[in-house]
Motif scaffolding. Structure first.
Motif, PDB file in Angstrom:
ATOM      1  N   UNK A  23      50.484  85.203  27.246  1.00 27.96           N
ATOM      2  CA  UNK A  23      50.652  83.774  26.961  1.00 27.96           C
ATOM      3  C   UNK A  23      52.147  83.399  26.900  1.00 27.96           C
ATOM      4  N   UNK A  24      52.969  84.296  26.360  1.00 31.12           N
ATOM      5  CA  UNK A  24      54.420  84.036  26.295  1.00 31.12           C
ATOM      6  C   UNK A  24      55.005  83.967  27.701  1.00 31.12           C
ATOM      7  N   UNK A  25      54.541  84.850  28.582  1.00 28.69           N
ATOM      8  CA  UNK A  25      55.034  84.833  29.972  1.00 28.69           C
ATOM      9  C   UNK A  25      54.581  83.553  30.673  1.00 28.69           C
ATOM     10  N   UNK A  26      53.370  83.095  30.354  1.00 33.59           N
ATOM     11  CA  UNK A  26      52.886  81.836  30.953  1.00 33.59           C
ATOM     12  C   UNK A  26      53.792  80.675  30.514  1.00 33.59           C
ATOM     13  N   UNK A  80      48.267  92.600  16.992  1.00 29.73           N
ATOM     14  CA  UNK A  80      47.281  91.816  17.744  1.00 29.73           C
ATOM     15  C   UNK A  80      47.480  90.318  17.471  1.00 29.73           C
ATOM     16  N   UNK A  81      47.789  90.008  16.213  1.00 29.98           N
ATOM     17  CA  UNK A  81      47.952  88.591  15.839  1.00 29.98           C
ATOM     18  C   UNK A  81      49.254  87.999  16.395  1.00 29.98           C
ATOM     19  N   UNK A  82      50.217  88.866  16.694  1.00 32.19           N
ATOM     20  CA  UNK A  82      51.526  88.366  17.146  1.00 32.19           C
ATOM     21  C   UNK A  82      51.490  87.717  18.534  1.00 32.19           C
ATOM     22  N   UNK A  83      50.674  88.278  19.434  1.00 35.72           N
ATOM     23  CA  UNK A  83      50.643  87.780  20.817  1.00 35.72           C
ATOM     24  C   UNK A  83      50.565  86.262  20.908  1.00 35.72           C
ATOM     25  N   UNK A  84      49.544  85.658  20.275  1.00 40.67           N
ATOM     26  CA  UNK A  84      49.401  84.203  20.378  1.00 40.67           C
ATOM     27  C   UNK A  84      50.532  83.428  19.688  1.00 40.67           C
ATOM     28  N   UNK A  85      51.311  84.094  18.798  1.00 39.31           N
ATOM     29  CA  UNK A  85      52.414  83.405  18.117  1.00 39.31           C
ATOM     30  C   UNK A  85      53.666  83.322  18.986  1.00 39.31           C
ATOM     31  N   UNK A  86      53.783  84.188  19.993  1.00 41.86           N
ATOM     32  CA  UNK A  86      55.061  84.286  20.727  1.00 41.86           C
ATOM     33  C   UNK A  86      55.447  82.963  21.369  1.00 41.86           C
ATOM     34  N   UNK A  87      54.470  82.263  21.947  1.00 41.03           N
ATOM     35  CA  UNK A  87      54.773  80.967  22.581  1.00 41.03           C
ATOM     36  C   UNK A  87      55.415  80.014  21.566  1.00 41.03           C
ATOM     37  N   UNK A  88      54.838  79.949  20.371  1.00 39.73           N
ATOM     38  CA  UNK A  88      55.367  79.031  19.356  1.00 39.73           C
ATOM     39  C   UNK A  88      56.783  79.437  18.931  1.00 39.73           C
ATOM     40  N   UNK A  89      57.010  80.757  18.798  1.00 41.20           N
ATOM     41  CA  UNK A  89      58.345  81.221  18.387  1.00 41.20           C
ATOM     42  C   UNK A  89      59.374  80.939  19.486  1.00 41.20           C
ATOM     43  N   UNK A  90      58.996  81.202  20.737  1.00 39.36           N
ATOM     44  CA  UNK A  90      59.917  80.955  21.858  1.00 39.36           C
ATOM     45  C   UNK A  90      60.172  79.461  22.024  1.00 39.36           C
ATOM     46  N   UNK A  91      59.114  78.666  21.940  1.00 39.76           N
ATOM     47  CA  UNK A  91      59.262  77.226  22.120  1.00 39.76           C
ATOM     48  C   UNK A  91      60.154  76.647  21.022  1.00 39.76           C
ATOM     49  N   UNK A  92      59.991  77.146  19.794  1.00 42.79           N
ATOM     50  CA  UNK A  92      60.795  76.651  18.672  1.00 42.79           C
ATOM     51  C   UNK A  92      62.275  76.865  18.917  1.00 42.79           C
ATOM     52  N   UNK A  93      62.610  77.966  19.547  1.00 43.08           N
ATOM     53  CA  UNK A  93      64.023  78.266  19.793  1.00 43.08           C
ATOM     54  C   UNK A  93      64.525  77.589  21.078  1.00 43.08           C
TER      55      UNK A  93
END
Ligand SMILES: [Fe+2]
Ligand SMILES: [Fe+2]
Length: 240
Positions: free
Chosen positions: A232-235, A167-180
């Motif tokens: 959020x990651x798809x957005x 559940x906690x991972x969802x909001x982190x995906x944007x930050x992980x994708x953006x970092x890369x």
């Protein structure tokens, strides 16, 4: 092995591609040390046997990728192989995450995102490459990266990633994708070597297309299957 595609290049083109491969050699070492850090975290927080086997093998695999890259650089340079100069190894802190969740973030960033996308990029490079030596090198690296990506998806599906962590991972995906990806997708300057598709190099346009396809076809569906919210990651991806 004879390689007429490499031999046919002018000296300055060979120098440019030698630089690309020499730089990649150092990057492969950085990735290897990332896996060493992940291995430590996984042993402390719990990990399936096949996952820790791949993650620890990946440390050595990435050193082999550095050897392949440095050898290709030498071939382009018409010189001796040079081992990469010392490189900084940055293990992201992912503050304020701690403990098992921080390890899960490392695994998601390294395996599910970086290595899965690397597979798609390498497939596209091999599909374009005409140099037999580059094709052989990229194919060999690709076969390892497939395993490295799988380790991440297998860990996410294991009992060592809790429902709360998912559940906690969802909001982190944007930050992980953006970092890369932010720097790579937001810039317009040509990628190093991009004028040489025969040598397994992608243009920035081709790179962007490959990344979006891999996110839509592999990465996001993978997170969906693992029960992680990707809205959020798809957005974020739609804004790119
Ligand atoms: Fe690698
Ligand atoms: Fe890898």
């Amino acid at each position: 092995m004879r390689d007429d595609v490499i031999e046919s290049l002018a000296t300055e083109q060979r120098v440019e591609l030698a630089r690309v491969w020499q730089n990649r050699a150092g990057l492969e070492l950085q990735v290897g040390i990332g896996f060493a850090a992940i291995a430590g975290g996984l042993v402390e927080t719990g990990v399936l046997q096949p996952v820790i086997e791949i993650v620890t093998a990946a440390v050595r695999d990435e050193v082999r990728h550095a050897e392949i890259s440095a050898s290709l650089a030498a071939r382009y340079r018409k010189g001796e192989m040079k081992w990469p100069a010392p490189v900084k190894t940055l293990i992201p802190a992912f503050a304020p995450a701690t403990g098992a969740f921080r390890t899960t973030l490392h695994v998601v960033a390294m395996c599910c995102i970086n290595e899965t996308l690397a597979c798609a990029v390498l497939e596209a490079c091999v599909a374009r490459a005409k140099s037999p030596l580059v094709r052989a090198g990229q194919q060999s690296i690709l076969s390892d990266e497939i395993d490295h990506a799988r380790a991440g998806w297998a860990h996410l599906a294991s009992p060592f990633v809790s429902a709360d962590d998912k559940r906690a991972l969802g909001p982190w995906l944007r930050r992980l994708l953006a970092g890369k990806l932010d720097a790579l997708l937001d810039e317009a300057a040509p990628l190093p070597g991009e004028a040489f598709p025969d040598h397994g190099m992608l243009s920035r346009d081709a790179f962007t297309t490959v990344i979006h396809a891999a996110l839509d076809d592999v990465v996001f569906p993978g997170f969906d299957r693992a029960g992680i919210d990707t809205s959020d990651a798809r957005a974020w991806a739609n804004e790119k």
